[in-house]
Design a protein around this motif. Sequence first.
Motif: not given
Length: 461
Positions: A427-443
């Motif tokens: 949870p100290a790191l941004a949970w995010t993805g690229v390409k078709n995994t989506g956009r934005g970041a949580s945590l």
Amino acid sequence: MSIQKTISPIDGSLYHERELDTTASIEKALTLSKKAQDAWKHTPLAERKAICEKALAYFLRNADEIGLEITWQMGRPVRYTANEIKRGFAERARYMIDIADEALATIEVPPVDGFQRFIKREPVGVVFVIAPWNYPYLTSVNSVFPALLAGNSVIYKAAQQTPLCGDRFAAAFAEAGLPEGVFQHLTLDHGQVARIIGDARVDYVAFTGSVAGGKAIQKAIDERFIIAGLELGGKDPAYVRADADLENAVENLVDGSYFNSGQSCCGIERIYVHESVFNEFVEGFRKLTLTYKLGNPLDPETTLGPLVKASAAAFARDQVAEALSKGARSLVDPSHFPADAAGSPYMAPQVLIDVDHTMSIMTEESFAPIVGIMSVKDDAEAIRLMNDSAYGLTASIWTRDKDAALAIGDQVETGTWFMNRCDYLDPALAWTGVKNTGRGASLSVIGYEALTRPKSFHLKL
């Protein structure tokens, strides 16, 4: 009147049913959410944190009962389900509570004579959280807790397969003393979801689900100037280098492939192994796979439960059959797992070799306890194959060489890069993805950014 039914994958029985919300009840919820947020945003952060702490205490106190509900709703073995609350949920909630003061603090800028200048972080307003079924609490906490901590109100939609999650969140926040209307949950169909997203009272959408679902969310937003955080599909790879600790790699990659019956967005779905250690790694992987027990998830000895639906298992079996028809070889005889049955959600784990990227098992999300393992000759080939994907949530490398891990990580298209671990969210790191995994970041601190908006103050004294 429309009824939503939840069929348990354990035995195909009707586990739960409830009526969908009506147009009138949805309108009431939106109106109340907007009104409640206007007051909630002025509640001191210390009070918001205290309420979230009390809600977390409710979840921990009821973790075993909640775990049994998860097992009945989506099939994960009961030996694991309570830990969704006791470990990951609690860790993420506590972290986001602990960093709230820092993340939401006023941003001071260098002083200028005769002026006072600063930037405040204000809540965006009403946050609509659309939750998945595979980790219904573990994913929801990423948005629900920080949204409330930031001063937003939340409307929550549980997945059809896990409807009791909304009830649990509501009970936790009611017990904690959250003001009426700040958290609400609705039972909705796809059309109702789209109409809510298009409503001017909704200010942010947090969605976890399929790529198709993400596209539907984006279409529902249409011409509105709001943002949707989209955590979508994955086809997460691992690369085992020649210098890897093979015992450690085998143990963790088997678990990363099969935990939750492979129904994890960041689970391991494809593995690339240096040719010099390929045979040793594959044999170790096969042997450990055979120690799993497929069966009724209510049995505490079961380590591999059913997939969420028979159709999900059928999709995975088709992927395996297609790969075999193109020359792949299976290293696991399904008869070793007596509970495996065609047409049912109970599916034996599968390890395939002699695979390549013409096979869907190496390119399309499986969300099942199946994995393909390929031999590679060097780092460059591994990088090329890891990047040959429409997805990019996490990727992992197994090596004793940190410098090599960092250099390779810079070249891999992914949201999170692991060394010697996988299938984990810090949870100290941004949970995010690229390409078709989506956009934005949580945590992390970054996770608060989408849930707030900056407001600049420029005062001439």
